[in-house]
Motif scaffolding. Structure first.
Motif, PDB file in Angstrom:
ATOM      1  N   ASN A   1     -17.621 -12.847  27.063  1.00  0.00           N
ATOM      2  CA  ASN A   1     -16.292 -12.730  27.688  1.00  0.00           C
ATOM      3  C   ASN A   1     -15.229 -12.295  26.677  1.00  0.00           C
ATOM      4  O   ASN A   1     -14.218 -12.965  26.503  1.00  0.00           O
ATOM      5  N   GLU A   2     -15.474 -11.200  26.003  1.00  0.00           N
ATOM      6  CA  GLU A   2     -14.570 -10.749  24.933  1.00  0.00           C
ATOM      7  C   GLU A   2     -13.789  -9.487  25.330  1.00  0.00           C
ATOM      8  O   GLU A   2     -13.413  -8.705  24.468  1.00  0.00           O
ATOM      9  N   GLU A   3     -13.537  -9.279  26.617  1.00  0.00           N
ATOM     10  CA  GLU A   3     -12.868  -8.042  27.032  1.00  0.00           C
ATOM     11  C   GLU A   3     -11.502  -7.863  26.351  1.00  0.00           C
ATOM     12  O   GLU A   3     -11.112  -6.745  26.029  1.00  0.00           O
ATOM     13  N   ALA A   4     -10.803  -8.973  26.116  1.00  0.00           N
ATOM     14  CA  ALA A   4      -9.452  -8.866  25.559  1.00  0.00           C
ATOM     15  C   ALA A   4      -9.459  -8.314  24.136  1.00  0.00           C
ATOM     16  O   ALA A   4      -8.541  -7.607  23.719  1.00  0.00           O
ATOM     17  N   VAL A   5     -10.515  -8.641  23.389  1.00  0.00           N
ATOM     18  CA  VAL A   5     -10.500  -8.321  21.961  1.00  0.00           C
ATOM     19  C   VAL A   5     -11.204  -6.989  21.639  1.00  0.00           C
ATOM     20  O   VAL A   5     -11.021  -6.429  20.549  1.00  0.00           O
ATOM     21  N   LEU A   6     -11.981  -6.475  22.593  1.00  0.00           N
ATOM     22  CA  LEU A   6     -12.825  -5.302  22.296  1.00  0.00           C
ATOM     23  C   LEU A   6     -12.087  -4.076  21.759  1.00  0.00           C
ATOM     24  O   LEU A   6     -12.480  -3.499  20.748  1.00  0.00           O
ATOM     25  N   PRO A   7     -10.989  -3.649  22.415  1.00  0.00           N
ATOM     26  CA  PRO A   7     -10.299  -2.459  21.882  1.00  0.00           C
ATOM     27  C   PRO A   7      -9.795  -2.676  20.450  1.00  0.00           C
ATOM     28  O   PRO A   7      -9.902  -1.780  19.610  1.00  0.00           O
ATOM     29  N   LEU A   8      -9.301  -3.899  20.168  1.00  0.00           N
ATOM     30  CA  LEU A   8      -8.815  -4.195  18.807  1.00  0.00           C
ATOM     31  C   LEU A   8      -9.976  -4.162  17.819  1.00  0.00           C
ATOM     32  O   LEU A   8      -9.858  -3.634  16.702  1.00  0.00           O
ATOM     33  N   LEU A   9     -11.109  -4.717  18.250  1.00  0.00           N
ATOM     34  CA  LEU A   9     -12.292  -4.745  17.378  1.00  0.00           C
ATOM     35  C   LEU A   9     -12.713  -3.328  17.012  1.00  0.00           C
ATOM     36  O   LEU A   9     -12.947  -3.024  15.837  1.00  0.00           O
ATOM     37  N   VAL A  10     -12.786  -2.466  18.016  1.00  0.00           N
ATOM     38  CA  VAL A  10     -13.247  -1.089  17.760  1.00  0.00           C
ATOM     39  C   VAL A  10     -12.264  -0.373  16.838  1.00  0.00           C
ATOM     40  O   VAL A  10     -12.668   0.327  15.901  1.00  0.00           O
ATOM     41  N   SER A  11     -10.964  -0.590  17.069  1.00  0.00           N
ATOM     42  CA  SER A  11      -9.985   0.137  16.256  1.00  0.00           C
ATOM     43  C   SER A  11     -10.027  -0.297  14.792  1.00  0.00           C
ATOM     44  O   SER A  11      -9.657   0.463  13.906  1.00  0.00           O
ATOM     45  N   ARG A  12     -10.530  -1.519  14.517  1.00  0.00           N
ATOM     46  CA  ARG A  12     -10.636  -1.927  13.107  1.00  0.00           C
ATOM     47  C   ARG A  12     -12.011  -1.678  12.522  1.00  0.00           C
ATOM     48  O   ARG A  12     -12.153  -1.350  11.337  1.00  0.00           O
ATOM     49  N   LEU A  13     -13.037  -1.834  13.361  1.00  0.00           N
ATOM     50  CA  LEU A  13     -14.400  -1.724  12.836  1.00  0.00           C
ATOM     51  C   LEU A  13     -14.820  -0.284  12.586  1.00  0.00           C
ATOM     52  O   LEU A  13     -15.446   0.038  11.568  1.00  0.00           O
ATOM     53  N   ARG A  14     -14.460   0.606  13.507  1.00  0.00           N
ATOM     54  CA  ARG A  14     -14.979   1.969  13.403  1.00  0.00           C
ATOM     55  C   ARG A  14     -14.538   2.683  12.117  1.00  0.00           C
ATOM     56  O   ARG A  14     -15.377   3.296  11.430  1.00  0.00           O
ATOM     57  N   PRO A  15     -13.245   2.632  11.745  1.00  0.00           N
ATOM     58  CA  PRO A  15     -12.864   3.308  10.493  1.00  0.00           C
ATOM     59  C   PRO A  15     -13.632   2.770   9.282  1.00  0.00           C
ATOM     60  O   PRO A  15     -14.003   3.524   8.391  1.00  0.00           O
ATOM     61  N   VAL A  16     -13.889   1.445   9.276  1.00  0.00           N
ATOM     62  CA  VAL A  16     -14.623   0.861   8.141  1.00  0.00           C
ATOM     63  C   VAL A  16     -16.026   1.451   8.073  1.00  0.00           C
ATOM     64  O   VAL A  16     -16.485   1.891   7.013  1.00  0.00           O
ATOM     65  N   LEU A  17     -16.713   1.502   9.221  1.00  0.00           N
ATOM     66  CA  LEU A  17     -18.104   1.977   9.230  1.00  0.00           C
ATOM     67  C   LEU A  17     -18.180   3.483   8.979  1.00  0.00           C
ATOM     68  O   LEU A  17     -19.049   3.957   8.243  1.00  0.00           O
ATOM     69  N   ASP A  18     -17.241   4.233   9.564  1.00  0.00           N
ATOM     70  CA  ASP A  18     -17.226   5.689   9.319  1.00  0.00           C
ATOM     71  C   ASP A  18     -16.961   5.971   7.840  1.00  0.00           C
ATOM     72  O   ASP A  18     -17.448   6.954   7.286  1.00  0.00           O
ATOM     73  N   GLY A  19     -16.192   5.091   7.211  1.00  0.00           N
ATOM     74  CA  GLY A  19     -15.815   5.297   5.802  1.00  0.00           C
ATOM     75  C   GLY A  19     -16.906   4.907   4.821  1.00  0.00           C
ATOM     76  O   GLY A  19     -16.774   5.145   3.617  1.00  0.00           O
ATOM     77  N   LEU A  20     -17.987   4.286   5.298  1.00  0.00           N
ATOM     78  CA  LEU A  20     -19.046   3.848   4.371  1.00  0.00           C
ATOM     79  C   LEU A  20     -19.786   5.023   3.755  1.00  0.00           C
ATOM     80  O   LEU A  20     -20.354   4.914   2.674  1.00  0.00           O
ATOM     81  N   GLY A  21     -19.825   6.126   4.488  1.00  0.00           N
ATOM     82  CA  GLY A  21     -20.593   7.289   4.022  1.00  0.00           C
ATOM     83  C   GLY A  21     -22.085   7.043   4.153  1.00  0.00           C
ATOM     84  O   GLY A  21     -22.880   7.678   3.454  1.00  0.00           O
ATOM     85  N   GLN A  22     -22.497   6.129   4.988  1.00  0.00           N
ATOM     86  CA  GLN A  22     -23.915   5.845   5.203  1.00  0.00           C
ATOM     87  C   GLN A  22     -24.157   5.768   6.710  1.00  0.00           C
ATOM     88  O   GLN A  22     -23.231   5.499   7.479  1.00  0.00           O
ATOM     89  N   THR A  23     -25.421   5.999   7.105  1.00  0.00           N
ATOM     90  CA  THR A  23     -25.703   5.959   8.544  1.00  0.00           C
ATOM     91  C   THR A  23     -25.645   4.519   9.033  1.00  0.00           C
ATOM     92  O   THR A  23     -25.963   3.587   8.296  1.00  0.00           O
ATOM     93  N   TYR A  24     -25.236   4.348  10.282  1.00  0.00           N
ATOM     94  CA  TYR A  24     -25.124   2.983  10.816  1.00  0.00           C
ATOM     95  C   TYR A  24     -25.317   2.980  12.322  1.00  0.00           C
ATOM     96  O   TYR A  24     -25.262   4.019  12.988  1.00  0.00           O
ATOM     97  N   GLU A  25     -25.569   1.786  12.859  1.00  0.00           N
ATOM     98  CA  GLU A  25     -25.567   1.562  14.313  1.00  0.00           C
ATOM     99  C   GLU A  25     -24.830   0.244  14.560  1.00  0.00           C
ATOM    100  O   GLU A  25     -24.821  -0.631  13.692  1.00  0.00           O
ATOM    101  N   VAL A  26     -24.188   0.137  15.697  1.00  0.00           N
ATOM    102  CA  VAL A  26     -23.528  -1.112  16.061  1.00  0.00           C
ATOM    103  C   VAL A  26     -24.239  -1.640  17.299  1.00  0.00           C
ATOM    104  O   VAL A  26     -24.337  -0.947  18.305  1.00  0.00           O
ATOM    105  N   VAL A  27     -24.789  -2.856  17.191  1.00  0.00           N
ATOM    106  CA  VAL A  27     -25.503  -3.433  18.334  1.00  0.00           C
ATOM    107  C   VAL A  27     -24.613  -4.488  18.972  1.00  0.00           C
ATOM    108  O   VAL A  27     -24.443  -5.584  18.426  1.00  0.00           O
TER     109      VAL A  27
END
Ligand code: UDP
Ligand code: MG
Length: 346
Positions: free
Chosen positions: A14-40
């Motif tokens: 039941n995390e609908e409220a937090v999901l957009p905030l999570l994506v907006s913070r998590l994605r730049p971090v993972l894209d910036g790693l310079g390594q392949t990744y998956e989010v499960v």
């Protein structure tokens, strides 16, 4: 599918409220790693729009994957589902509510790679954002657990951690029915390091860990690691027997002195005391017998209802087999969720 360098497992209930905030913070971090990744993203049987929102975000973020459990199976079971279905050389488990800062993942991965560690714990240096009650109960829990598994378990290490593939495979081989990763991970004894971080406030929504779930986690933690509470029954019995010897001596002295022993009060106390001891011991036995029963039943901790990756792979296989046939319903990239048909964001 190519093996990604990093998998990020996120249990969500039941995390609908937090999901957009999570994506907006998590994605730049993972894209910036310079390594392949998956989010499960493991949807633990949410009753709100969590799965629908993840499906929408997936249309724009191909590395995001949705694993839906059929019913709410609990945080640790959701983690198990995510660990079992992740592919990365390293796997980070992180809460959805942004209490664990995603930026720390970069530091964890760097530490694991540079020092060849199998575990990097996220350790809460400052948890001032938690309520006094939460801090108090957490403190008690960690002290108790350290007595059980020893000092290898860092104080304040929750479920925000990085594990190597070797470590994940070792965890998968354990026959646990109700795994408690905070204890199992240090208990396996793989080389580990720590990254200290400041525990932030929940970014949106409310806690999904009510008192009942906290008590369950504590009971599972104790019972899966030690039979010591059963010994408590023996100590209570010994103590009760000694108390009875003293009481019996007093009664005998009174008898030989010829004084009338009123007796009723002391008798009641003894009966009550022994009755309580017996009930405590029965309760303790019941807890262990219950766990043995669960172990014998060997029911899986979770059932996966939907896995976006498995579905994509099966669609790809179907397409390979029937290249010239007309597209059918299966080729719709967005699945139908009950009576809710999800459309792309744009
Ligand atoms: N969670 C879950 N299943 C549950 C309860 C919680 O998957 O039955 C997830 C929740 O969505 C979150 C994480 O576990 O990502 C930790 O929960 P929460 O932040 O509510 O716990 P707290 O920080 O209050 O202890
Ligand atoms: Mg939280």
């Amino acid at each position: 599918m190519a093996v990604p360098r990093l998998s990020v497992v996120i249990p969500m209930y039941n995390e609908e409220a937090v999901l957009p905030l999570l994506v907006s913070r998590l994605r730049p971090v993972l894209d910036g790693l310079g390594q392949t990744y998956e989010v499960v993203a493991v949807d633990d049987g949410s009753r709100d729009a969590t799965a629908a929102i993840v499906t929408l975000i997936r249309a724009k973020w191909p590395e995001l994957r949705l694993v839906r459990l059929r019913r709410n199976s609990g945080h640790q079971a959701a983690l198990t589902a995510g660990l079992h279905r992740s592919h990365g050389d390293y796997v980070v488990t992180i809460d959805a509510d942004l209490q664990d800062p995603p930026e720390t993942i970069t530091e964890m991965l760097h530490l694991a790679q540079s020092q060849e560690l199998d575990i990097v714990y996220g350790v809460r240096g400052d948890r001032a954002s938690d309520t006094l009650f939460k801090r108090g109960t957490a403190n008690l829990y960690y002290r108790l657990m350290r007595r059980i598994v020893g000092n290898r378990m860092p104080l304040g290490a929750g479920d925000f951690r990085l594990l190597s593939r070797a470590m994940v495979d070792a965890l998968r081989e354990l026959p646990e029915q109700a795994p408690v990763y905070r204890l199992l991970v240090p208990w396996l004894g793989f080389p580990s390091g720590q990254v200290v971080y400041t525990r932030e406030k929940r970014a949106a929504g409310s806690s999904k860990y009510p008192l009942g779930k906290m008590v369950n986690l504590t009971v599972d933690s104790i019972i899966s690691f030690t039979a010591a509470p059963l010994r408590l029954g023996i100590w209570l019995g010994v103590f009760g027997a000694l108390a009875c010897v003293v009481a019996a001596a007093k009664v005998l002295v009174a008898y030989f002195q010829g004084t009338v022993v009123p007796g009723w009060t002391s008798l009641s106390l003894v009966v009550l005391f022994l009755g309580a001891c017996q009930l405590i011991c029965l309760g303790l036995l019941g807890e262990y017998v219950g766990r043995i029963y669960q172990g014998v039943q060997a029911r899986p901790a979770y059932f996966v209802g939907e896995d976006s990756l498995a579905e994509a792979e099966s669609r790809a296989r179907t397409r390979q087999r029937r290249p010239l046939e007309e597209p059918d319903e299966e080729s719709d990239p967005l699945p139908h969720l009950g009576n809710l048909t999800v459309r792309s964001l744009d």
